[in-house]
Design a protein around this motif. Structure first.
Motif, PDB file in Angstrom:
ATOM      1  N   GLU A 182     -10.620   2.125  11.735  1.00  0.00           N
ATOM      2  CA  GLU A 182     -11.663   1.453  10.948  1.00  0.00           C
ATOM      3  C   GLU A 182     -11.497   1.752   9.456  1.00  0.00           C
ATOM      4  O   GLU A 182     -11.600   0.858   8.617  1.00  0.00           O
ATOM      5  N   ALA A 183     -11.220   3.022   9.142  1.00  0.00           N
ATOM      6  CA  ALA A 183     -11.012   3.412   7.734  1.00  0.00           C
ATOM      7  C   ALA A 183      -9.790   2.699   7.161  1.00  0.00           C
ATOM      8  O   ALA A 183      -9.806   2.248   6.009  1.00  0.00           O
ATOM      9  N   ALA A 184      -8.745   2.579   7.959  1.00  0.00           N
ATOM     10  CA  ALA A 184      -7.534   1.895   7.499  1.00  0.00           C
ATOM     11  C   ALA A 184      -7.815   0.419   7.225  1.00  0.00           C
ATOM     12  O   ALA A 184      -7.372  -0.130   6.209  1.00  0.00           O
ATOM     13  N   LYS A 185      -8.573  -0.240   8.117  1.00  0.00           N
ATOM     14  CA  LYS A 185      -8.906  -1.660   7.929  1.00  0.00           C
ATOM     15  C   LYS A 185      -9.714  -1.872   6.656  1.00  0.00           C
ATOM     16  O   LYS A 185      -9.458  -2.803   5.889  1.00  0.00           O
ATOM     17  N   GLU A 186     -10.723  -1.011   6.450  1.00  0.00           N
ATOM     18  CA  GLU A 186     -11.580  -1.144   5.259  1.00  0.00           C
ATOM     19  C   GLU A 186     -10.784  -0.932   3.980  1.00  0.00           C
ATOM     20  O   GLU A 186     -10.927  -1.680   3.015  1.00  0.00           O
ATOM     21  N   ALA A 187      -9.938   0.103   3.966  1.00  0.00           N
ATOM     22  CA  ALA A 187      -9.127   0.381   2.775  1.00  0.00           C
ATOM     23  C   ALA A 187      -8.131  -0.742   2.515  1.00  0.00           C
ATOM     24  O   ALA A 187      -7.913  -1.144   1.372  1.00  0.00           O
ATOM     25  N   LEU A 188      -7.537  -1.280   3.589  1.00  0.00           N
ATOM     26  CA  LEU A 188      -6.577  -2.373   3.455  1.00  0.00           C
ATOM     27  C   LEU A 188      -7.245  -3.609   2.854  1.00  0.00           C
ATOM     28  O   LEU A 188      -6.690  -4.264   1.967  1.00  0.00           O
ATOM     29  N   LYS A 189      -8.449  -3.884   3.308  1.00  0.00           N
ATOM     30  CA  LYS A 189      -9.202  -5.034   2.802  1.00  0.00           C
ATOM     31  C   LYS A 189      -9.563  -4.833   1.324  1.00  0.00           C
ATOM     32  O   LYS A 189      -9.465  -5.754   0.523  1.00  0.00           O
ATOM     33  N   ALA A 190      -9.954  -3.603   0.962  1.00  0.00           N
ATOM     34  CA  ALA A 190     -10.409  -3.324  -0.407  1.00  0.00           C
ATOM     35  C   ALA A 190      -9.266  -3.149  -1.407  1.00  0.00           C
ATOM     36  O   ALA A 190      -9.365  -3.601  -2.541  1.00  0.00           O
ATOM     37  N   THR A 191      -8.177  -2.490  -0.980  1.00  0.00           N
ATOM     38  CA  THR A 191      -7.128  -2.118  -1.936  1.00  0.00           C
ATOM     39  C   THR A 191      -5.757  -2.702  -1.656  1.00  0.00           C
ATOM     40  O   THR A 191      -4.853  -2.582  -2.476  1.00  0.00           O
ATOM     41  N   GLY A 192      -5.573  -3.289  -0.461  1.00  0.00           N
ATOM     42  CA  GLY A 192      -4.245  -3.795  -0.109  1.00  0.00           C
ATOM     43  C   GLY A 192      -3.385  -2.721   0.536  1.00  0.00           C
ATOM     44  O   GLY A 192      -2.241  -2.961   0.896  1.00  0.00           O
ATOM     45  N   ARG A 193      -3.921  -1.535   0.664  1.00  0.00           N
ATOM     46  CA  ARG A 193      -3.222  -0.423   1.333  1.00  0.00           C
ATOM     47  C   ARG A 193      -4.210   0.312   2.223  1.00  0.00           C
ATOM     48  O   ARG A 193      -5.404   0.325   1.940  1.00  0.00           O
ATOM     49  N   THR A 194      -3.676   0.923   3.284  1.00  0.00           N
ATOM     50  CA  THR A 194      -4.554   1.690   4.165  1.00  0.00           C
ATOM     51  C   THR A 194      -4.958   2.986   3.478  1.00  0.00           C
ATOM     52  O   THR A 194      -4.434   3.316   2.411  1.00  0.00           O
ATOM     53  N   HIS A 195      -5.875   3.721   4.089  1.00  0.00           N
ATOM     54  CA  HIS A 195      -6.321   5.000   3.528  1.00  0.00           C
ATOM     55  C   HIS A 195      -5.185   6.022   3.486  1.00  0.00           C
ATOM     56  O   HIS A 195      -5.286   7.034   2.820  1.00  0.00           O
ATOM     57  N   ARG A 196      -4.088   5.748   4.146  1.00  0.00           N
ATOM     58  CA  ARG A 196      -2.910   6.632   4.109  1.00  0.00           C
ATOM     59  C   ARG A 196      -1.786   6.037   3.250  1.00  0.00           C
ATOM     60  O   ARG A 196      -0.667   6.525   3.267  1.00  0.00           O
ATOM     61  N   GLY A 197      -2.089   4.954   2.553  1.00  0.00           N
ATOM     62  CA  GLY A 197      -1.129   4.378   1.617  1.00  0.00           C
ATOM     63  C   GLY A 197      -0.147   3.388   2.205  1.00  0.00           C
ATOM     64  O   GLY A 197       0.783   2.951   1.530  1.00  0.00           O
ATOM     65  N   LYS A 198      -0.325   3.000   3.451  1.00  0.00           N
ATOM     66  CA  LYS A 198       0.584   2.032   4.064  1.00  0.00           C
ATOM     67  C   LYS A 198       0.175   0.613   3.670  1.00  0.00           C
ATOM     68  O   LYS A 198      -0.971   0.360   3.358  1.00  0.00           O
ATOM     69  N   GLU A 199       1.150  -0.306   3.739  1.00  0.00           N
ATOM     70  CA  GLU A 199       0.901  -1.681   3.346  1.00  0.00           C
ATOM     71  C   GLU A 199       0.338  -2.536   4.476  1.00  0.00           C
ATOM     72  O   GLU A 199      -0.070  -3.661   4.241  1.00  0.00           O
ATOM     73  N   SER A 200       0.369  -2.012   5.702  1.00  0.00           N
ATOM     74  CA  SER A 200      -0.161  -2.773   6.834  1.00  0.00           C
ATOM     75  C   SER A 200      -0.611  -1.820   7.934  1.00  0.00           C
ATOM     76  O   SER A 200      -0.274  -0.645   7.913  1.00  0.00           O
ATOM     77  N   LEU A 201      -1.367  -2.357   8.887  1.00  0.00           N
ATOM     78  CA  LEU A 201      -1.747  -1.573  10.050  1.00  0.00           C
ATOM     79  C   LEU A 201      -0.569  -1.574  11.027  1.00  0.00           C
ATOM     80  O   LEU A 201       0.215  -2.502  11.060  1.00  0.00           O
ATOM     81  N   GLY A 202      -0.481  -0.564  11.826  1.00  0.00           N
ATOM     82  CA  GLY A 202       0.586  -0.501  12.818  1.00  0.00           C
ATOM     83  C   GLY A 202       1.903  -0.092  12.215  1.00  0.00           C
ATOM     84  O   GLY A 202       1.978   0.458  11.121  1.00  0.00           O
ATOM     85  N   ARG A 203       2.945  -0.399  12.952  1.00  0.00           N
ATOM     86  CA  ARG A 203       4.288  -0.028  12.549  1.00  0.00           C
ATOM     87  C   ARG A 203       4.729  -0.826  11.325  1.00  0.00           C
ATOM     88  O   ARG A 203       4.461  -2.025  11.236  1.00  0.00           O
ATOM     89  N   PRO A 204       5.430  -0.181  10.375  1.00  0.00           N
ATOM     90  CA  PRO A 204       5.906  -0.948   9.224  1.00  0.00           C
ATOM     91  C   PRO A 204       6.950  -1.985   9.653  1.00  0.00           C
ATOM     92  O   PRO A 204       7.706  -1.747  10.584  1.00  0.00           O
ATOM     93  N   MET A 205       6.956  -3.112   8.966  1.00  0.00           N
ATOM     94  CA  MET A 205       7.904  -4.181   9.272  1.00  0.00           C
ATOM     95  C   MET A 205       9.304  -3.708   8.875  1.00  0.00           C
ATOM     96  O   MET A 205       9.481  -3.110   7.820  1.00  0.00           O
TER      97      MET A 205
END
Length: 198
Positions: A130-153
């Motif tokens: 949930e934190a990752a989704k919210e951060a991704l929506k707000a900043t374009g990155r997850t709360h851990r600095g990744k560019e997407s949820l799940g495995r990187p492309m």
């Protein structure tokens, strides 16, 4: 009267070797379930199902820890009772042989603790997602600095699909060119074609 070892590791990157080493000793038979979650009911695990059909009265089943039987308290208790009804002794490292009466109470308490831990793990995972989704929506990155949820492309899906289309290449040739798996190329191709037809 056999001494039987049962081992289980939840994920493919874990190994049952540490459990085998900690238990030591010699065993007449060994059953294992590698890469099988503790949330899977004991009877639905191939290794444990084979163990159940093999054991008979007087056998001893040795475990590294009670949670190797599972993380669902009711399933663990039912499994222990099923073994006891067959006349099998359960020997758990750090606890010792588990028998009827007091042993069953100990099993019930430990199984409940394992169940609580499974629920906590799920809650932590859900909160992190949930934190990752919210951060991704707000900043374009997850709360851990990744560019997407799940495995990187591994590659840009649009580039892979475009290269295949422009060069008229097969999935196998595209796999080789980009160093990707067949499933990944097929997924990228399907996604690109969906966007084109949309």
């Amino acid at each position: 009267m056999s001494r039987i070892l049962y081992l289980r590791a939840s994920t493919s990157d874990q190994s049952v070797e540490a459990q085998r080493h900690a238990l030591g000793g010699t065993f007449d038979r060994e059953f294992s379930d590698e890469g099988v979650s503790g949330a899977t009911l004991a009877k639905d695990r191939p290794g444990f199902a084979a163990l159940l059909s093999y054991v008979c009265e007087g056998d001893t089943v040795c475990l590294y820890a009670l949670d190797r039987l599972g993380r669902d308290a009711l399933d663990v208790q039912a499994t222990v009772r099923q073994l006891m009804d067959k006349g099998v002794v359960l020997d758990v490292r750090g606890i010792g042989p588990v028998g009827r009466g007091a042993g069953e109470i100990v099993v019930a308490v430990l199984a409940q603790i394992a169940d609580l831990e499974r629920q906590r793990i799920k809650e932590r995972c859900d909160a992190g997602r949930e934190a990752a989704k919210e951060a991704l929506k707000a900043t374009g990155r997850t709360h851990r600095g990744k560019e997407s949820l799940g495995r990187p492309m591994k590659a840009n899906a649009q580039e892979v699909a475009a290269w295949r289309r422009e060069n008229g290449k097969s999935i196998s040739e595209t796999m080789e060119h980009f160093g990707l798996s067949k499933a990944t190329v097929a997924r990228y191709w399907a996604a690109a074609n969906e966007q084109v037809s949309a």
